[in-house]
Design a protein around this motif. Structure first.
Motif: not given
Length: 559
Positions: A28, A35-36, A68, A90, A177
């Protein structure tokens, strides 16, 4: 209070470890497609493990495009009082692992591979310490395991336990995130808490941030609960010189040389250091570049420097005042040095004799001048500087540069301001809810520490930059000074006009380990999985068990 049996503790520890490993294995990196995709994946995992009606799980998107996701989970007990458990998912990139990058998120495989690498080549004190830690079996490596998926895992394990044992109160778990870049997730979630509280009829009386603590010693500093957090500012200096051909350097004034003087003066400057709580963290340079797009033999016309400055009690206005003074001192000193050096060369065209001083002005003065004289050019400069792929500091540099050209002013000069999202310091207020949380933390650290045979301390501030700045009881009063002197504040920072912080009393209780953001990042396993979930659960229970009749602060209100 709930029963703390051996079997129950083992169950919670196993759950925390399983969640931590599973989340670490799911990459991530901030700003990546991974990450998304992490938010929807975590939401699905939580929904599978904690089913309705015991828990309700949902997500909400983060600007600018909503790809995100913040992940929220509400575990209900009885009543309206609610404690927030929060952290970020993240991580920084894995490229620094080199040939081990492919297994950087596989803790067990990485542990064996790192040991082989360290057996062959460990030479620095950090590498020797990491070798001993991994050989002991007490530490586990992995990108993001320490910072901060083990903290999230502890929060989830506590929520699971609360679903089984909890009675009074509710737990709201929120994973966000982007903390490693601009805290877009927390800045989206903080005002959203008000809507969540209204929709679900909740009264948010406290919060626990789950961020990691670094400790290069025996763990006594890492085993701690922080009752506040430091803030962070990014003072910037945009330096304008007098460009000239490098064959005739005395005919101009090199902007990069003036910037270098500022860098030399500001690095570790005591004048920018907040000594009011705990070990002081001096300022340090984060960005230094000239304004050229390529190489030529003309000296740089502009240069740009940005500094990390941590604050505890100091105001942004006082920091910028001190920074202005340092810039004045630095460029005046460089001018004097250059004048003295000029006497040692043959006569020729020179600019230094006509430069009596280099003015230092604020970005707000530059922006006000251009806006009042030519609002069309001001808007065009802002549009031209808005490059979404560029970092916030770079966009701030670009806008300052364009406004300088639009102003008609001539160099040399220094324009100071701020170059990124401010992180405001938080402290527990005198409100009843804040007092309850502090009392619960003080009691839990003693009781749980004794139970596990370790010492857990309460510290006044968390020394790392964290999302506590947006969830906690931060003072937004100084934002006017920051906003006026941050290029593109309204366009790029997007701070809500009403309240950008949630105003919930918040503490930090997270795992500890060493060397996060490096290939040697590793987690103390016993504390993260065995002690921390017990500590967090105890804090939550004590908050709910005390002050049942005391009023608390509505989310977003001032204490």
């Amino acid at each position: 209070m709930a029963d703390h049996g051996v079997a129950g503790s083992a169950r919670v520890a196993a759950s925390a470890q399983a969640w931590a490993i599973a989340m670490t294995r799911r990459p991530s990196v901030t700003g990546s497609a991974d990450e998304a995709s992490f938010g929807p994946w975590l939401s699905e995992q939580l929904s599978t493990r904690l089913k309705a009606p015991a828990a309700e799980v949902w997500t909400f998107g983060v600007p600018p495009d909503g790809r995100r996701q913040c992940v929220a989970m509400l575990v209900r007990g009885r009543g309206r009082e609610t404690v927030l458990l929060t952290g970020h998912y993240d991580t920084v990139a894995v490229s620094d692992y080199g040939d081990l990058a492919a297994i950087a998120t596989e803790p067990e495989a990485l542990a064996a591979a790192l040991m082989r690498r360290l057996d062959r080549s460990a030479s620095t004190p950090a590498e020797m310490r990491a070798k001993a830690d991994l050989a002991s079996g007490a530490f586990l490596p992995g990108r993001g395991l320490l910072d901060m998926k083990a903290g999230l895992a502890a929060g989830i394990a506590v929520a699971e336990r609360f679903a089984r044992e909890g009675d009074r109160g509710n737990i709201l778990f929120v994973a966000v995130p982007d903390e490693e870049r601009s805290s877009d997730g927390a800045r989206r979630a903080a005002p959203e808490l008000r809507a969540i509280a209204r929709e679900h009829d909740l009264d948010l009386i406290g919060a626990v941030n789950l961020d990691a603590i670094a400790d290069d010693g025996d763990g006594s500093a890492g085993r701690s609960v922080a009752l506040g957090t430091i803030g962070k500012l990014l003072p910037t200096a945009f330096v304008v010189g007098l460009p000239t051909h490098a064959g005739f350097p005395q005919a101009g004034l090199n902007a990069a040389v003036l910037a270098a003087a500022i860098v030399s003066r500001a690095e570790w400057a005591v004048e920018l250091t907040d000594h009011l709580a705990g070990p002081a963290t001096p300022p340090s340079l984060l960005i230094l570049r000239d304004g050229r797009g390529g190489y030529d033999v003309t000296t740089p016309a502009t240069a740009y420097a940005a500094f990390n400055v941590n604050i505890v009690r100091r105001t942004p206005a006082s920091v910028l005042d001190a920074f202005d003074a340092l810039c004045h001192e630095a460029v005046d000193g460089m001018l004097s040095a250059l004048r003295e050096r000029a006497t040692r060369f043959r006569p020729g065209p020179t600019a230094i004799g006509s430069v009596h001083e280099v003015p230092v002005l604020r970005f707000s003065a530059l922006a006000d001048h251009v806006r009042s004289h030519d609002p069309v050019r001001f808007d065009r400069a802002r549009e031209a500087a808005d490059e979404p792929a560029a970092s916030l500091p770079e966009r701030c540099r670009r806008l300052t540069e364009r406004l300088w050209h639009a102003s008609g002013w001539q160099g040399p000069a220094v324009v100071t301001g701020f170059g990124s999202v401010p992180y405001l310091p938080t402290h527990l207020s005198a409100s009843p809810a804040a007092r309850r949380l502090e009392q619960a933390a003080q009691q839990a650290t003693r009781i749980v520490g004794t139970r596990h045979g370790v010492t857990i301390r309460c510290e006044p501030v968390f020394a790392g930059i964290s999302d506590m700045s947006f969830f906690g009881e931060a003072d937004e009063g100084p934002l006017d000074d920051i906003a006026r002197n941050t290029p593109g504040w309204a366009s790029w920072i997007g701070w809500p006009e009403t309240a950008g912080v949630a105003g919930v009393p918040i503490i930090n209780a997270g795992p500890w380990g060493r060397d996060y953001h490096t290939p040697l990042e590793r987690l103390d396993v016993h504390y993260a999985f065995g002690v921390l979930p017990d500590l967090i659960f105890d804090i939550v229970e004590r908050v709910f068990a005390t002050g049942a009749s005391e009023p608390s602060i509505p989310v977003g209100a001032s204490p």
